[in-house]
Design a protein around this motif. Structure first.
Motif, short mmCIF file in Angstrom:
data_model
loop_
_atom_site.label_atom_id
_atom_site.label_comp_id
_atom_site.label_asym_id
_atom_site.label_seq_id
_atom_site.Cartn_x
_atom_site.Cartn_y
_atom_site.Cartn_z
N LYS A 10 0.84 -1.21 0.00
CA LYS A 10 0.00 0.00 0.00
C LYS A 10 0.87 1.25 0.00
CE LYS A 10 0.86 2.22 3.69
NZ LYS A 10 1.37 1.88 4.91
N GLU A 65 -1.74 10.12 6.32
CA GLU A 65 -1.10 9.33 7.37
C GLU A 65 -1.02 10.14 8.68
OE1 GLU A 65 0.26 10.89 4.56
OE2 GLU A 65 1.61 9.23 4.09
N HIS A 66 -0.93 9.45 9.75
CA HIS A 66 -0.88 9.97 11.13
C HIS A 66 -2.23 10.56 11.57
CE1 HIS A 66 3.13 8.95 12.27
NE2 HIS A 66 3.56 9.35 11.09
N VAL A 92 -4.96 9.92 10.38
CA VAL A 92 -5.93 8.81 10.32
C VAL A 92 -6.00 8.06 11.65
CG1 VAL A 92 -4.30 7.09 9.37
CG2 VAL A 92 -6.73 6.92 8.81
N VAL A 93 -4.90 8.07 12.41
CA VAL A 93 -4.89 7.40 13.73
C VAL A 93 -5.91 8.07 14.66
CG1 VAL A 93 -3.43 6.97 15.77
CG2 VAL A 93 -2.48 6.66 13.46
N PRO A 138 -2.82 0.78 15.63
CA PRO A 138 -2.95 0.99 14.18
C PRO A 138 -4.34 1.49 13.81
CG PRO A 138 -2.99 -1.35 14.69
CD PRO A 138 -2.68 -0.64 15.97
N SER A 139 -4.37 2.37 12.82
CA SER A 139 -5.67 2.88 12.37
C SER A 139 -6.46 1.79 11.64
CB SER A 139 -5.48 4.07 11.43
OG SER A 139 -4.81 3.64 10.26
N HIS A 152 2.71 -1.97 16.13
CA HIS A 152 2.46 -0.67 16.75
C HIS A 152 1.08 -0.69 17.38
CE1 HIS A 152 0.42 1.51 13.23
NE2 HIS A 152 0.86 0.41 12.67
N THR A 210 7.22 2.27 12.79
CA THR A 210 5.94 2.98 12.78
C THR A 210 5.54 3.36 14.20
OG1 THR A 210 5.27 1.78 10.82
CG2 THR A 210 3.51 2.77 12.09
N ALA A 230 4.78 6.19 7.78
CA ALA A 230 5.05 6.71 9.12
C ALA A 230 6.05 7.87 9.14
CB ALA A 230 5.54 5.58 10.02
N ILE A 253 0.20 5.28 1.08
CA ILE A 253 -0.75 6.29 1.56
C ILE A 253 -0.57 7.53 0.70
CG2 ILE A 253 -1.53 7.69 3.51
CD1 ILE A 253 -0.63 5.49 5.38
N ASP A 261 -3.70 0.26 6.83
CA ASP A 261 -2.76 -0.61 6.10
C ASP A 261 -3.38 -1.98 5.84
OD1 ASP A 261 -1.21 1.57 6.72
OD2 ASP A 261 0.54 0.42 7.33
C1 MEV Z 1 1.47 3.83 8.75
O1 MEV Z 1 1.57 3.19 7.50
C2 MEV Z 1 0.36 4.83 8.75
C3 MEV Z 1 0.17 5.62 10.03
O2 MEV Z 1 -0.91 6.54 9.77
C4 MEV Z 1 -0.19 4.72 11.19
C5 MEV Z 1 -1.58 4.07 11.05
O3 MEV Z 1 -2.37 4.48 10.22
O4 MEV Z 1 -1.84 3.16 11.86
C6 MEV Z 1 1.40 6.43 10.41
#
Ligand code: MEV
Length: 307
Positions: free
Chosen positions: A11, A17-18, A20-21, A141-142, A138, A185, A270, A13, A145
């Motif tokens: 994948k 990113e970030h 999205v968490v 994770p959102s 991690h 990450t 990340a 992004i 992925d």
């Molecule tokens: C990691 O590929 C993407 C991040 O947004 C973490 C996540 O979505 O869990 C950094």
């Protein structure tokens, strides 16, 4: 009993990113480069499962008590089997670089979940099992992925909601440039969190702005407006820097990609290493100029089109 063969996507992004968490939207694309995982029985069914992925320098035994994160993550996925599983040799082939922000861990855990559940499993079940493994890598994770690794295509994703497929109005000429700098990450997610906790009134609007860049970016993707998408890449890179997840090397690479004619460039995944994502321009020599700008880094060109 495992199924003999399974696949998952890599994948990239595109934006989001970030943020999205924290529940903001992201848009990501499945990569044809992913993983193929094959299972064959070991001579003695009581022997522990082995996992060999030469491209990622992985050669492991999966047994309880292992402190290798990949082994622990795989065991979390295998816990979705009915009863204990032993006696299998797993072999993976991948053209994705590992730990480079291209979803290698999600691809592995999704493919493993498919070995457990079989080819007819629902995407939701596969994603849920993959996420159990991703949590080892991690903590929070959102899910983005795993979802893209399982589903592919271009997706708008919000944590906890069903994803929406995005149809590009024009092919997206993406250029992925690996920095060659591995990163974790989990560390990067923690850096972002610590900045948010330190300065919430300043950093929360940065997350909101990233979410807005995603919505504008989806509009641009759907309408084939690559110039606007390029500007959004540049804006997103700056916002990610404000979250403390860029690095001098990535900032230099982004500047070099723009100087080589990219419409825009940003870190992807990340950050603090991993890959740069550039949106190539439309000059006939666009790919050649980007390749020449990164002579040692082997840019990967992917054209993402309506499927
Ligand atoms: C990691 O590929 C993407 C991040 O947004 C973490 C996540 O979505 O869990 C950094």
């Amino acid at each position: 009993p495992l199924h003999p063969r399974a696949e998952a996507h890599g994948k990239v992004i595109v934006l989001g990113e970030h943020a999205v968490v924290y529940g903001y939207p992201a848009v990501a694309a499945g990569l044809p480069q992913g993983i193929v995982l094959e299972a064959s029985p070991r001579p003695d069914p009581r022997l522990p499962i082995t996992l060999t992925i030469p491209a990622w320098d992985l050669d492991l035994e999966l047994h309880a008590g292992s402190d290798h994160p990949v082994a622990r993550a795989c065991l979390e996925v295998l816990a979705h089997c009915d009863g204990p599983v032993t006696g299998w040799a797993l072999h993976g082939a991948s053209a994705l670089p590992a730990r480079a922000g291209l979803g290698s861990s999600a691809a592995l855990t999704v493919a493993l979940a498919r070995l457990v559940f079989g080819p007819d499993a629902s995407i939701d079940d596969v994603v849920a099992a993959s996420l159990a493994g991703e949590r080892v890598f991690h903590g929070e994770p959102s899910g983005l992925d795993s979802r893209v690794a399982a589903q592919g295509g271009v997706l708008r994703y919000v944590r906890g909601e069903p994803p929406r497929s995005i149809v590009p109005g024009a092919p997206l000429p993406l250029c992925i440039i690996p920095s060659g700098i591995p990163r974790s990450t989990a560390d990067q997610v923690a850096r972002c969190r610590s900045r948010l906790e330190h300065l919430p009134s300043v950093v929360r609007p940065v997350l909101i702005a990233i979410g807005q860049a995603v919505e504008s970016g989806i509009h641009a993707i759907e309408h084939g407006d690559l110039d606007t998408l390029g500007v959004l890449f540049d804006v997103a890179h700056g916002l990610l820097g404000a979250l403390d997840v860029s690095s001098p090397a990535l900032d230099r690479m982004a500047a070099d990609a723009r100087a080589a004619g990219a419409r825009g460039a940003k870190l992807t995944g990340a950050g603090c290493g991993g890959c740069l994502l550039a949106l190539a321009g439309d000059a006939p020599d666009a790919a050649a100029r980007l390749t020449a700008a990164f002579p040692t880094l082997r840019p990967l060109f992917v054209e993402v089109a309506a499927s």
